[in-house]
Design an enzyme around this catalytic site. Structure first.
Site, mmCIF file in Angstrom:
data_model
loop_
_atom_site.group_PDB
_atom_site.id
_atom_site.type_symbol
_atom_site.label_atom_id
_atom_site.label_comp_id
_atom_site.label_asym_id
_atom_site.label_seq_id
_atom_site.Cartn_x
_atom_site.Cartn_y
_atom_site.Cartn_z
ATOM 1 N N PHE A 183 0.860 -1.186 0.000
ATOM 2 C CA PHE A 183 0.000 0.000 0.000
ATOM 3 C C PHE A 183 0.899 1.240 0.000
ATOM 4 O O PHE A 183 1.959 1.230 0.637
ATOM 5 C CB PHE A 183 -0.898 -0.042 1.237
ATOM 6 C CG PHE A 183 -1.801 1.138 1.399
ATOM 7 C CD1 PHE A 183 -2.984 1.222 0.687
ATOM 8 C CD2 PHE A 183 -1.473 2.170 2.262
ATOM 9 C CE1 PHE A 183 -3.827 2.312 0.835
ATOM 10 C CE2 PHE A 183 -2.304 3.262 2.422
ATOM 11 C CZ PHE A 183 -3.478 3.342 1.701
ATOM 12 N N ALA A 185 1.439 3.979 1.481
ATOM 13 C CA ALA A 185 2.012 4.566 2.698
ATOM 14 C C ALA A 185 2.905 3.606 3.464
ATOM 15 O O ALA A 185 3.548 4.005 4.439
ATOM 16 C CB ALA A 185 0.892 5.051 3.618
ATOM 17 N N LYS A 186 2.981 2.348 3.037
ATOM 18 C CA LYS A 186 3.777 1.361 3.752
ATOM 19 C C LYS A 186 5.280 1.631 3.555
ATOM 20 O O LYS A 186 5.678 2.388 2.662
ATOM 21 C CB LYS A 186 3.430 -0.045 3.268
ATOM 22 C CG LYS A 186 2.011 -0.486 3.600
ATOM 23 C CD LYS A 186 1.771 -0.588 5.095
ATOM 24 C CE LYS A 186 0.469 -1.301 5.436
ATOM 25 N NZ LYS A 186 -0.743 -0.551 5.112
ATOM 26 N N PRO A 187 6.128 1.010 4.385
ATOM 27 C CA PRO A 187 7.570 1.256 4.265
ATOM 28 C C PRO A 187 8.120 1.047 2.845
ATOM 29 O O PRO A 187 8.995 1.793 2.403
ATOM 30 C CB PRO A 187 8.167 0.242 5.251
ATOM 31 C CG PRO A 187 7.122 0.149 6.314
ATOM 32 C CD PRO A 187 5.810 0.204 5.571
#
Length: 372
Positions: A183, A185-187
C-alpha cells in the site's frame, strides 16, 4: 507550518522519473498482470528476506485470506487474533466462514502476548494470526514454538514490517506464512495496492499461487483445479516497488531516527502522553501512535496549527458493527478499549524533516502548557 500526515507528493515526486520509466517499460512489453516484473519482484523479496517462496497478490488482505484458505481454514474453525488491530486481521477469518476469537492486548505494546493467546486456545483453534502493530513486533518466535506444540497454523501479519528482524531472522518468516503490504504509505510503498505472501512451505505456496488466479496452475489455462480468487498484482506496480527496494533499509533507518527525535522532543511529558513500547526486536516504525491525555482536544488543536493526525483505531474490533454477531460488549476487552480512547498517531515517514518534527512537538508542548 503545514505538516501533512503523509506526503505522497514528496515521496512519489522524488521517484517520478522512475515511475514513468516503469509505465513505459510495461506498456512496451504488453505484459500487464502476473508477468515478468511480478516474477522479478517475487524473486527480489525472496533474496531480501531469505524466504523460499514469495507469491505476489493484489493486496495484503488478499494475501492473508489466501494463506488461510490455502491452509484449509473454514467453517467450524476458530482463529485467534488481537482485539486491537486493523480490521483485515479479523475480517479475513470471518470471510472464510471461520470464527475470529479476539484476545485483549498488552497496555504498553498494544500487542497480543503469547500468554494471552495461549489462554484462548480451544480444541477448535486451527490458526493464530500474530499481528505486528505500528512500532512493535509481536513475539513471533514464542508464538511459533506454541503453534508447533499445538499443531496450529501460524500466520504472521507483517504487512508493515518488511525490514524488521528478530536477530538474524526477518519479520514475516517466523510463522508458517507471512505477508507484506505495498500500500502506498507502507515502508515499501507502491503506486497502488499490493502485497505478497512469503513461506517456506512448498504445498502452501503452490496453493496460494493457484488461488490468486482462479485456481489455475499456471500451466493449463482455463483449467480450474481450485475455487480461487482474482488477486493478481499488476506489473507497473511491481516494477515500481522493485525499484524502491534498494532504499528500504535506509528509509527504515530514517523512520527510526524520526521516532527517536519525537521521543527526545517530547521527553518530560510522561503525565500527558506515552509512547508504544517496542521490545528487543528490530522494528520498523510504520506509525507513531501515542496514548495522550485530552486526545480529541489535542487533535483539534494540532489541526488548527497545521498538523494532521489520525486515530488508530477509534474502536476495538470486537465492538465494530461488523462483528456484532459475536456478542461482545463494552468492558469485554478493557485494555483495547482504553487504548482506542486515547490513541493518536503523529506524522512519521522518511521524507519528514527534523524541522517539521520539532514543530509538531512544540505544538504538543504548547497545548499541554495551556490546558493543564
Amino acid at each position: 507550518m503545514q505538516v501533512p500526515f503523509f506526503n505522497f507528493k514528496r515521496r512519489i515526486g522524488s521517484q517520478l522519473e522512475s515511475l514513468w520509466h516503469s509505465i513505459e517499460e510495461v506498456v512496451d512489453s504488453g505484459e500487464f498482470i502476473l508477468k515478468k516484473q511480478v516474477a522479478g519482484l517475487e524473486q527480489d523479496i525472496c533474496d531480501y528476506t531469505g524466504a523460499k517462496h514469495c507469491i505476489a497478490m493484489a493486496s495484503a488482505t488478499g494475501c492473508m485470506t489466501l494463506a488461510l484458505d490455502a491452509a484449509g481454514i473454514g467453517p467450524g474453525d476458530e482463529v485467534i487474533t488481537p482485539a486491537f488491530s486493523y480490521v483485515s486481521t479479523a475480517s479475513v477469518i470471518a470471510n472464510l466462514g471461520a470464527k475470529p476469537v479476539f484476545v485483549d492486548v498488552d497496555p504498553e505494546s498494544y500487542l497480543a502476548t503469547p500468554e494471552a493467546i495461549k489462554a484462548a486456545i480451544t480444541e477448535k483453534t486451527r490458526a493464530i494470526i500474530g499481528v505486528h502493530l505500528f512500532n512493535a513486533l509481536v513475539d513471533m518466535p514464542a508464538l511459533a514454538e506454541l503453534c508447533r506444540q499445538k499443531h496450529i497454523f501460524l500466520l504472521e501479519d507483517s504487512a508493515t514490517t518488511l525490514g524488521g528482524r528478530y536477530g538474524a531472522l526477518n519479520a514475516g518468516l517466523a510463522g508458517d506464512a507471512g505477508v507484506y503490504s505495498f500500500f502506498p504509505a507502507k515502508p515499501l510503498g507502491g503506486v497502488g495496492d499490493g502485497g505478497v505472501v512469503v513461506t517456506d512451505n512448498d504445498e502452501l505456496a503452490t496453493r496460494c499461487r493457484m488461488l490468486r488466479n482462479h485456481g489455475q496452475d499456471g500451466i493449463h489455462r482455463f483449467t480450474h483445479h481450485l475455487l480461487g480468487y482474482n488477486s493478481r498484482m499488476d506489473d507497473i506496480n511491481a516494477d515500481f516497488i522493485r525499484k524502491g527496494l534498494p532504499t528500504l533499509d535506509s528509509n527504515n533507518e530514517q523512520r527510526r531516527q524520526i521516532e527517536h527525535l519525537y521521543r527526545e522532543e517530547l521527553h518530560g511529558l510522561d503525565g500527558y502522553l506515552s509512547f508504544q513500547r517496542a521490545d528487543r526486536f528490530q522494528t520498523v516504525p510504520y506509525a507513531l501512535v501515542l496514548q495522550v491525555k485530552g486526545r480529541d482536544k489535542l487533535k483539534q488543536y494540532l489541526a488548527d496549527k497545521g498538523v494532521a493526525t489520525k486515530i488508530y483505531y477509534p474502536q476495538p474490533l470486537p465492538l465494530q458493527p461488523a462483528f456484532a454477531y459475536l456478542g461482545h460488549g463494552q468492558g469485554d476487552f478493557p485494555v483495547a478499549e482504553t487504548i482506542a480512547m486515547h490513541s493518536l498517531s503523529l506524522p512519521i515517514y522518511p521524507e519528514l524533516s527534523a524541522q517539521e518534527v520539532i514543530y509538531v512537538c512544540q505544538q504538543i508542548r504548547a497545548f499541554y502548557a495551556a490546558e493543564y
